[in-house]
Design a protein around this motif. Structure first.
Motif, PDB file in Angstrom:
ATOM      1  N   ASP A 152      -0.377  13.403  68.235  1.00  0.00           N
ATOM      2  CA  ASP A 152      -0.426  13.460  67.064  1.00  0.00           C
ATOM      3  C   ASP A 152       0.575  12.916  66.356  1.00  0.00           C
ATOM      4  O   ASP A 152       1.564  12.708  66.880  1.00  0.00           O
ATOM      5  CB  ASP A 152      -0.485  15.153  66.602  1.00  0.00           C
ATOM      6  CG  ASP A 152      -1.096  15.508  65.260  1.00  0.00           C
ATOM      7  OD1 ASP A 152      -1.852  14.686  64.897  1.00  0.00           O
ATOM      8  OD2 ASP A 152      -1.056  16.460  64.882  1.00  0.00           O
ATOM      9  N   ILE A 153       0.198  12.606  64.995  1.00  0.00           N
ATOM     10  CA  ILE A 153       1.273  11.862  64.068  1.00  0.00           C
ATOM     11  C   ILE A 153       1.432  12.746  62.721  1.00  0.00           C
ATOM     12  O   ILE A 153       0.460  13.123  62.457  1.00  0.00           O
ATOM     13  CB  ILE A 153       1.315  10.399  64.274  1.00  0.00           C
ATOM     14  CG1 ILE A 153       0.185   9.806  63.512  1.00  0.00           C
ATOM     15  CG2 ILE A 153       1.627   9.916  65.447  1.00  0.00           C
ATOM     16  CD1 ILE A 153       0.067   8.524  63.486  1.00  0.00           C
ATOM     17  N   THR A 154       2.366  12.330  61.957  1.00  0.00           N
ATOM     18  CA  THR A 154       2.328  12.859  60.516  1.00  0.00           C
ATOM     19  C   THR A 154       2.407  11.491  59.851  1.00  0.00           C
ATOM     20  O   THR A 154       3.336  10.715  60.077  1.00  0.00           O
ATOM     21  CB  THR A 154       3.303  13.638  60.122  1.00  0.00           C
ATOM     22  OG1 THR A 154       3.172  14.829  60.826  1.00  0.00           O
ATOM     23  CG2 THR A 154       3.121  13.989  58.648  1.00  0.00           C
ATOM     24  N   ASP A 205       2.741   9.147  56.668  1.00  0.00           N
ATOM     25  CA  ASP A 205       3.581   8.741  55.544  1.00  0.00           C
ATOM     26  C   ASP A 205       3.176   7.774  54.454  1.00  0.00           C
ATOM     27  O   ASP A 205       2.894   6.924  54.843  1.00  0.00           O
ATOM     28  CB  ASP A 205       5.203   8.469  55.790  1.00  0.00           C
ATOM     29  CG  ASP A 205       5.966   9.396  56.726  1.00  0.00           C
ATOM     30  OD1 ASP A 205       5.735  10.401  56.403  1.00  0.00           O
ATOM     31  OD2 ASP A 205       6.177   8.966  57.892  1.00  0.00           O
ATOM     32  N   TRP A 229      -8.099  10.861  66.105  1.00  0.00           N
ATOM     33  CA  TRP A 229      -8.730  11.847  65.189  1.00  0.00           C
ATOM     34  C   TRP A 229     -10.140  11.397  64.895  1.00  0.00           C
ATOM     35  O   TRP A 229     -10.584  10.349  65.000  1.00  0.00           O
ATOM     36  CB  TRP A 229      -7.974  11.644  63.860  1.00  0.00           C
ATOM     37  CG  TRP A 229      -6.569  12.243  63.980  1.00  0.00           C
ATOM     38  CD1 TRP A 229      -5.917  12.938  64.775  1.00  0.00           C
ATOM     39  CD2 TRP A 229      -5.520  11.743  63.041  1.00  0.00           C
ATOM     40  NE1 TRP A 229      -4.460  13.320  64.466  1.00  0.00           N
ATOM     41  CE2 TRP A 229      -4.327  12.652  63.497  1.00  0.00           C
ATOM     42  CE3 TRP A 229      -5.390  10.760  61.841  1.00  0.00           C
ATOM     43  CZ2 TRP A 229      -3.020  12.513  62.978  1.00  0.00           C
ATOM     44  CZ3 TRP A 229      -4.123  10.911  61.303  1.00  0.00           C
ATOM     45  CH2 TRP A 229      -2.981  11.621  61.709  1.00  0.00           C
ATOM     46  N   ASN A 235      -3.220  14.576  52.401  1.00  0.00           N
ATOM     47  CA  ASN A 235      -2.049  15.268  52.579  1.00  0.00           C
ATOM     48  C   ASN A 235      -0.838  14.513  52.256  1.00  0.00           C
ATOM     49  O   ASN A 235       0.174  14.947  51.647  1.00  0.00           O
ATOM     50  CB  ASN A 235      -1.864  15.960  53.900  1.00  0.00           C
ATOM     51  CG  ASN A 235      -2.803  17.240  54.106  1.00  0.00           C
ATOM     52  OD1 ASN A 235      -3.364  17.940  52.987  1.00  0.00           O
ATOM     53  ND2 ASN A 235      -3.097  17.719  55.252  1.00  0.00           N
ATOM     54  N   ALA A 236      -0.610  13.170  52.920  1.00  0.00           N
ATOM     55  CA  ALA A 236       0.380  12.412  52.811  1.00  0.00           C
ATOM     56  C   ALA A 236       0.490  11.970  51.415  1.00  0.00           C
ATOM     57  O   ALA A 236       1.453  11.717  50.555  1.00  0.00           O
ATOM     58  CB  ALA A 236       0.010  11.153  53.478  1.00  0.00           C
ATOM     59  N   LYS A 251       3.105   2.975  60.396  1.00  0.00           N
ATOM     60  CA  LYS A 251       2.009   3.859  61.077  1.00  0.00           C
ATOM     61  C   LYS A 251       0.610   3.199  60.644  1.00  0.00           C
ATOM     62  O   LYS A 251       0.332   2.760  59.426  1.00  0.00           O
ATOM     63  CB  LYS A 251       2.052   5.231  60.382  1.00  0.00           C
ATOM     64  CG  LYS A 251       3.469   5.819  60.874  1.00  0.00           C
ATOM     65  CD  LYS A 251       3.783   7.145  60.398  1.00  0.00           C
ATOM     66  CE  LYS A 251       5.006   7.985  60.662  1.00  0.00           C
ATOM     67  NZ  LYS A 251       4.941   9.300  60.251  1.00  0.00           N
ATOM     68  N   ALA A 291      -5.706  14.006  56.771  1.00  0.00           N
ATOM     69  CA  ALA A 291      -4.141  13.508  56.808  1.00  0.00           C
ATOM     70  C   ALA A 291      -3.752  12.545  55.882  1.00  0.00           C
ATOM     71  O   ALA A 291      -2.739  12.679  55.231  1.00  0.00           O
ATOM     72  CB  ALA A 291      -3.957  12.963  58.248  1.00  0.00           C
ATOM     73  N   THR A 302       2.191   3.851  55.853  1.00  0.00           N
ATOM     74  CA  THR A 302       0.788   3.850  56.294  1.00  0.00           C
ATOM     75  C   THR A 302      -0.082   2.820  55.768  1.00  0.00           C
ATOM     76  O   THR A 302      -0.338   2.832  54.608  1.00  0.00           O
ATOM     77  CB  THR A 302       0.482   5.468  56.332  1.00  0.00           C
ATOM     78  OG1 THR A 302       1.265   6.209  57.062  1.00  0.00           O
ATOM     79  CG2 THR A 302      -0.855   5.385  57.239  1.00  0.00           C
ATOM     80  N   ARG A 336     -10.600  14.722  60.270  1.00  0.00           N
ATOM     81  CA  ARG A 336      -9.185  15.023  60.339  1.00  0.00           C
ATOM     82  C   ARG A 336      -8.464  13.685  59.672  1.00  0.00           C
ATOM     83  O   ARG A 336      -7.161  14.242  58.958  1.00  0.00           O
ATOM     84  CB  ARG A 336      -8.966  14.904  61.770  1.00  0.00           C
ATOM     85  CG  ARG A 336      -7.425  14.984  62.116  1.00  0.00           C
ATOM     86  CD  ARG A 336      -6.721  16.557  61.708  1.00  0.00           C
ATOM     87  NE  ARG A 336      -5.537  16.493  62.250  1.00  0.00           N
ATOM     88  CZ  ARG A 336      -4.478  15.959  61.500  1.00  0.00           C
ATOM     89  NH1 ARG A 336      -4.452  15.591  60.199  1.00  0.00           N
ATOM     90  NH2 ARG A 336      -3.299  15.944  61.815  1.00  0.00           N
TER      91      ARG A 336
END
Length: 238
Positions: A8-10, A12, A213, A224-225, A154, A221, A16, A217
């Motif tokens: 998993d990653i978050t 940005d 993902w 949200n970013a 990313k 993500a 990204t 999903r």
């Protein structure tokens, strides 16, 4: 059995990008010369629709989009070094063929062109369409350079041929230090007597990608970013 955590990653928003490979009629349109090779997998994963969903989300939330196409020009058909099996097939059936590297004659609606459903997003003057990759990976085009020039770190990665060009691009990205989230239902794969190429790709990506993902999903993500950036901006400016 190798016991490993779910990757998993978050994301940005600032660094990204959405990267798509082989977004061309020969892979994604029923008239395409390679379509039959992945038709069943495309249908099973609703790949074409999910690719469009990723493009819509990227454009709506201002994520840069990079497309790595696969073209063959006449001079490519005069290679004398041995070809891999799929390259040999590609040359024989005229896969993603272009008449000339400096001309778009006969390009529109050809196998090398983009499907019409994606053109509003790819041909908007903002999407970066790189030079073509000639085998499977980004090693033969300028995609890594283009990503570095935009300070991308990313990558959200997808495309129709999961067990070849998508996986090969992923391997390049990982070895160049990028973090990669591969979208498992925005790709597809070929099969042969050895087994299911799509499943093989998912096995390999589970070991190497930083995230694996679904489209749903991934969209969450990305939103949200982008939302986090907006919230930080409002907080900074009262």
């Amino acid at each position: 059995m190798f016991n490993h955590k779910t990757p998993d990653i978050t994301l940005d928003h600032a660094n990204t990008a959405l990267v798509l490979t082989d977004m061309q009629n020969d892979f994604l349109s029923p008239s395409g010369v390679a379509y039959k090779l992945i038709e069943k997998s495309l249908a099973e994963h609703d790949t074409a629709k999910n690719l469009e969903t990723l493009l819509i989300t990227a454009k709506e939330y201002s994520f840069p989009v990079f497309v790595s196409p696969h073209y063959y020009f006449p001079h490519d058909h005069r290679w004398v070094a041995p070809l891999t099996p799929l390259e040999d097939l590609a040359h024989r059936i005229g896969l993603v063929g272009r008449r000339d590297p400096l001309s778009l004659d006969d390009f529109a609606d050809s196998g090398a062109d983009f499907p019409n459903r994606y053109k509003p997003y790819i041909c908007d003057g903002e999407t970066i369409v790189t030079s073509p990759h000639k085998a499977y990976s980004a090693s033969t085009n300028d995609l890594v350079l283009q990503l570095r020039r935009r300070r991308i770190e990313k990558i959200v990665l997808a495309g129709p041929v999961g067990n070849l060009c998508v996986e090969a691009h992923m391997r390049d990205f990982v070895e160049h230090g990028f973090q990669v989230a591969l979208v498992r239902d925005a790709t597809a794969g070929m099969a042969n007597e050895e087994g299911d190429g799509y499943q093989a790709a998912m096995v390999n990506c589970r070991f190497m990608a930083h995230a694996l993902w679904t489209t749903e999903r991934t969209v969450h993500a990305m939103i949200n970013a982008a939302t986090l950036v907006e919230e930080r901006h409002r907080a900074a400016h009262g």
